[in-house]
Scaffold this active site. Structure first.
Site, PDB file in Angstrom:
ATOM      1  N   ASN A  23       0.812  -1.223   0.000  1.00 35.61           N
ATOM      2  CA  ASN A  23       0.000   0.000   0.000  1.00 35.61           C
ATOM      3  C   ASN A  23       0.843   1.271   0.000  1.00 35.61           C
ATOM      4  O   ASN A  23       0.344   2.337  -0.363  1.00 35.61           O
ATOM      5  CB  ASN A  23      -1.011  -0.027   1.157  1.00 35.61           C
ATOM      6  CG  ASN A  23      -2.131  -1.026   0.874  1.00 35.61           C
ATOM      7  OD1 ASN A  23      -2.306  -1.474  -0.264  1.00 35.61           O
ATOM      8  ND2 ASN A  23      -2.884  -1.402   1.899  1.00 35.61           N
ATOM      9  N   CYS A 118     -10.690  -4.685  -4.360  1.00 38.50           N
ATOM     10  CA  CYS A 118     -11.424  -5.680  -3.566  1.00 38.50           C
ATOM     11  C   CYS A 118     -12.845  -5.192  -3.287  1.00 38.50           C
ATOM     12  O   CYS A 118     -13.058  -4.012  -3.013  1.00 38.50           O
ATOM     13  CB  CYS A 118     -10.724  -5.908  -2.224  1.00 38.50           C
ATOM     14  SG  CYS A 118      -9.230  -6.882  -2.343  1.00 38.50           S
ATOM     15  N   ARG A 123     -17.537   1.749  -1.768  1.00 36.46           N
ATOM     16  CA  ARG A 123     -16.243   2.433  -1.583  1.00 36.46           C
ATOM     17  C   ARG A 123     -16.313   3.805  -2.261  1.00 36.46           C
ATOM     18  O   ARG A 123     -15.803   4.002  -3.353  1.00 36.46           O
ATOM     19  CB  ARG A 123     -15.096   1.571  -2.132  1.00 36.46           C
ATOM     20  CG  ARG A 123     -14.962   0.247  -1.395  1.00 36.46           C
ATOM     21  CD  ARG A 123     -13.778  -0.583  -1.843  1.00 36.46           C
ATOM     22  NE  ARG A 123     -12.509  -0.117  -1.291  1.00 36.46           N
ATOM     23  CZ  ARG A 123     -11.356  -0.771  -1.415  1.00 36.46           C
ATOM     24  NH1 ARG A 123     -11.311  -1.921  -2.058  1.00 36.46           N
ATOM     25  NH2 ARG A 123     -10.242  -0.299  -0.901  1.00 36.46           N
ATOM     26  N   ARG A 399      -2.231 -10.508  -5.647  1.00 39.83           N
ATOM     27  CA  ARG A 399      -2.229  -9.044  -5.696  1.00 39.83           C
ATOM     28  C   ARG A 399      -1.369  -8.450  -4.587  1.00 39.83           C
ATOM     29  O   ARG A 399      -0.904  -7.312  -4.713  1.00 39.83           O
ATOM     30  CB  ARG A 399      -3.665  -8.509  -5.531  1.00 39.83           C
ATOM     31  CG  ARG A 399      -4.549  -8.789  -6.734  1.00 39.83           C
ATOM     32  CD  ARG A 399      -5.892  -8.126  -6.575  1.00 39.83           C
ATOM     33  NE  ARG A 399      -5.701  -6.835  -5.955  1.00 39.83           N
ATOM     34  CZ  ARG A 399      -6.567  -6.247  -5.150  1.00 39.83           C
ATOM     35  NH1 ARG A 399      -7.708  -6.827  -4.878  1.00 39.83           N
ATOM     36  NH2 ARG A 399      -6.313  -5.067  -4.625  1.00 39.83           N
TER      37      ARG A 399
HETATM   38  N1  EPU Z   1     -14.697   6.467   2.693  1.00 40.39           N
HETATM   39  C1  EPU Z   1     -15.715   7.366   2.415  1.00 40.39           C
HETATM   40  N2  EPU Z   1     -15.472   8.324   1.457  1.00 40.39           N
HETATM   41  C2  EPU Z   1     -14.290   8.413   0.799  1.00 40.39           C
HETATM   42  C3  EPU Z   1     -13.268   7.498   1.085  1.00 40.39           C
HETATM   43  C4  EPU Z   1     -13.498   6.512   2.041  1.00 40.39           C
HETATM   44  O1  EPU Z   1     -16.784   7.315   3.001  1.00 40.39           O
HETATM   45  O2  EPU Z   1     -14.146   9.317  -0.043  1.00 40.39           O
HETATM   46  C5  EPU Z   1     -14.931   5.433   3.717  1.00 40.39           C
HETATM   47  C6  EPU Z   1     -14.852   4.008   3.173  1.00 40.39           C
HETATM   48  O3  EPU Z   1     -16.079   3.587   2.616  1.00 40.39           O
HETATM   49  C7  EPU Z   1     -14.441   3.222   4.391  1.00 40.39           C
HETATM   50  C8  EPU Z   1     -13.554   4.212   5.175  1.00 40.39           C
HETATM   51  O4  EPU Z   1     -13.866   5.512   4.654  1.00 40.39           O
HETATM   52  O5  EPU Z   1     -15.553   2.917   5.152  1.00 40.39           O
HETATM   53  C9  EPU Z   1     -12.073   3.995   5.042  1.00 40.39           C
HETATM   54  O6  EPU Z   1     -11.703   3.926   3.656  1.00 40.39           O
HETATM   55  P1  EPU Z   1     -10.255   4.349   3.155  1.00 40.39           P
HETATM   56  O7  EPU Z   1     -10.401   5.436   2.168  1.00 40.39           O
HETATM   57  O8  EPU Z   1      -9.369   4.575   4.337  1.00 40.39           O
HETATM   58  O9  EPU Z   1      -9.777   3.021   2.413  1.00 40.39           O
HETATM   59  P2  EPU Z   1      -8.956   2.906   1.052  1.00 40.39           P
HETATM   60  O10 EPU Z   1      -7.989   4.036   0.967  1.00 40.39           O
HETATM   61  O11 EPU Z   1      -9.879   2.659  -0.067  1.00 40.39           O
HETATM   62  C10 EPU Z   1      -6.951   1.598   2.105  1.00 40.39           C
HETATM   63  C11 EPU Z   1      -6.238   0.313   1.802  1.00 40.39           C
HETATM   64  C12 EPU Z   1      -7.145  -0.864   2.158  1.00 40.39           C
HETATM   65  C13 EPU Z   1      -7.516  -0.759   3.643  1.00 40.39           C
HETATM   66  C14 EPU Z   1      -8.133   0.620   3.953  1.00 40.39           C
HETATM   67  C15 EPU Z   1      -8.405   0.840   5.423  1.00 40.39           C
HETATM   68  C16 EPU Z   1      -4.814   0.885  -0.043  1.00 40.39           C
HETATM   69  C17 EPU Z   1      -4.514   0.750  -1.492  1.00 40.39           C
HETATM   70  N3  EPU Z   1      -5.909   0.262   0.385  1.00 40.39           N
HETATM   71  O12 EPU Z   1      -8.135   1.575   1.308  1.00 40.39           O
HETATM   72  O13 EPU Z   1      -6.355  -2.016   1.965  1.00 40.39           O
HETATM   73  O14 EPU Z   1      -8.464  -1.760   3.966  1.00 40.39           O
HETATM   74  O15 EPU Z   1      -7.252   1.660   3.493  1.00 40.39           O
HETATM   75  O16 EPU Z   1      -7.222   0.723   6.155  1.00 40.39           O
HETATM   76  O17 EPU Z   1      -4.055   1.500   0.696  1.00 40.39           O
HETATM   77  C18 EPU Z   1      -5.878  -4.229   1.356  1.00 40.39           C
HETATM   78  O18 EPU Z   1      -4.671  -3.931   1.304  1.00 40.39           O
HETATM   79  O19 EPU Z   1      -6.289  -5.418   1.356  1.00 40.39           O
HETATM   80  C19 EPU Z   1      -6.886  -3.165   1.444  1.00 40.39           C
HETATM   81  C20 EPU Z   1      -8.144  -3.336   1.104  1.00 40.39           C
END
Ligand code: EPU
Length: 430
Positions: A23, A118, A123, A399
């Site tokens: 990440n 995923c 999201r 992945r």
């Molecule tokens: N959210 C919103 N609005 C947004 C963005 C996020 O409501 O604009 C919500 C999401 O729906 C969720 C929460 O905020 O409920 C957290 O989402 P976040 O944006 O932190 O997640 P992400 O950036 O999409 C990253 C990791 C994920 C990990 C999450 C939480 C990467 C590429 N992915 O996802 O990793 O689960 O943070 O820690 O960094 C994995 O590696 O298997 C993976 C899924």
């Protein structure tokens, strides 16, 4: 169709080297487009498919990306000629949307198709858009779900995130780093890879302070230059091997880690009665018989990571007593439970809660990797189960886990990757 076949029941012993953080890599690779120069990035997990896809995406906009060796890549951004990335690329991974922030930061305009990744429930990207708008960009979602962001000139400003979002924090940092003036992100995410990205950008000449706290201040600079940077070890890969060691009652040294990043996992293992010893750059995990129950609540860093929740559920499925998991980030992160039930686990899911009654042991069965971390959980389940477990849909595991068969075999596990024709001729029928 490839599968993993695991004959369970072997205690894991030995040392495993942890790769660079997926990440962090998928944020730092797109960040390289912010300069017109060459960046050399070390400790890259270059064979996992999310990283390969991110490198292909940079090539699709004109960057020259080459491997110096299996963990070092060179990115030459001088030849970039496009501000658009289409769905053929972005459908493969969530992090493709970092090219929105990075290209917006480079050109003040970017067009990137909505990302795949995923399936963990809804999201949304509203917080990313809110951040771009706070910098003066107009953001439209066009036909075919193309996100178009453009500005006359990006100007720093205050951004308060309504939810703590890793992706939005990263995207706003990328867009703000060359904007005029100061951007302040409040309620920012604090994950180790946020700090790693800030360190990378600062090595390129950016002025970012406060990464790792909930207020990040970014003073825009005129330009960035190339650099050489080594990314942090993968917190979740390390945690997965820690749990695999505990689950098999083994004795494993997990090497090339930052123990501070693993504290929430170590603490829970200690609570379960597992022995954990911390050293400067490694952690030793020793099983101590059947583990004790515990409760888990997933939260943004420094809380217990949601990306370790499925693996922890496997461990607790054979604990003494009843454990409760509360998922605090994603709405749909229990799909793997159906697979564990096939292996004899006793788990009831109610919304964001899972109640796990520990059973004596799991039985090998044919199962599926529903997503990346669910796949990792199936591997741990297979390693500790009695009998043989076959895992389908392992492309999800590829992945994010580099050389997983080689690393586990090195610890004594009986795991093989086999190529089998699909007898039904139907893919993903379920
Ligand atoms: N959210 C919103 N609005 C947004 C963005 C996020 O409501 O604009 C919500 C999401 O729906 C969720 C929460 O905020 O409920 C957290 O989402 P976040 O944006 O932190 O997640 P992400 O950036 O999409 C990253 C990791 C994920 C990990 C999450 C939480 C990467 C590429 N992915 O996802 O990793 O689960 O943070 O820690 O960094 C994995 O590696 O298997 C993976 C899924």
């Amino acid at each position: 169709m490839e599968k993993f076949v695991i004959n369970g029941g072997t205690e894991l012993h030995g040392t495993v080297n942890i790769s660079g953080a997926k990440n962090a890599a998928v944020a730092i690779i797109p960040a390289a487009v912010l300069c017109d120069d060459i960046c050399v990035i070390e400790n890259i997990p270059s064979s996992i498919s999310d990283v390969v896809m991110m490198m292909r995406m940079l090539e699709s906009i004109g960057a020259k990306v080459s491997l110096r060796n299996k963990s070092t890549i060179e990115i030459d951004s001088r030849t970039i000629h496009s501000d658009s990335v289409n769905y053929e690329f972005t459908k493969h991974l969530r992090a493709s949307y970092y090219l929105l922030g990075a290209l917006l930061g480079r050109y003040s305009h970017a067009k990137v198709a909505m990302p795949g990744g995923c399936d963990l429930g809804v999201r949304p990207i509203d917080q990313h858009i809110k951040g771009f708008e706070a910098l003066g960009a107009q953001v439209n979602i066009e036909e075919n779900a193309i996100v178009d962001a453009h500005a006359e000139e990006l100007r720093g400003g205050p951004v308060y995130l309504d939810v703590v979002s890793v992706g939005a924090t990263i995207n706003i940092m990328l867009a703000a780093v060359k904007a005029k003036g100061m951007t302040v992100i409040e309620n920012a995410a604090k994950e180790p890879h946020i700090v790693d990205l800030a360190n990378f950008l600062n090595t390129m000449g950016a002025d970012i302070r406060g990464a790792g706290t909930d207020t990040i201040k970014i003073r825009g600079v005129e330009s960035l230059h190339g650099c050489t940077y080594s990314i942090i070890p993968d917190q979740i890969e390390a945690g997965t091997y820690m749990l695999a060691a505990a689950a098999t009652n083994g004795d494993v040294i997990i090497n090339n880690v930052i123990p501070k990043h693993l504290e929430s996992i170590s603490t829970k293992l200690l609570e379960c009665g597992v022995k954990v010893e911390e050293y400067d750059e490694c952690i030793r995990v020793c099983g101590n018989g059947r583990i004790n129950r515990c409760n888990i609540k997933t939260m943004p860093h420094p809380g217990f990571p949601t990306d370790m929740q499925p693996q922890m559920a496997v461990l607790l499925s054979v604990a003494k007593g009843t454990s409760i998991i509360s998922e605090g980030i994603w709405e749909n992160r229990y799909r793997y439970v159906e697979q564990l039930l096939r292996m004899g686990a006793s788990i009831k899911v109610d919304g964001k809660l899972a109640v796990i009654e520990g059973v004596e042991y799991l039985k090998g069965a044919p199962v599926r990797a529903d997503d990346l971390r669910a796949g990792a959980a199936m591997i741990i389940a297979g390693l500790m189960a009695h009998g043989t477990t076959e895992i389908e849909d392992i492309l999800h595991i590829d992945r994010g886990y580099e050389n997983v068969v080689e690393k586990l075999t090195g610890l004594g596990a009986d795991i093989q990757r086999i190529d089998v024709p699909d007898p039904t001729g139907i893919r993903n029928a379920g």
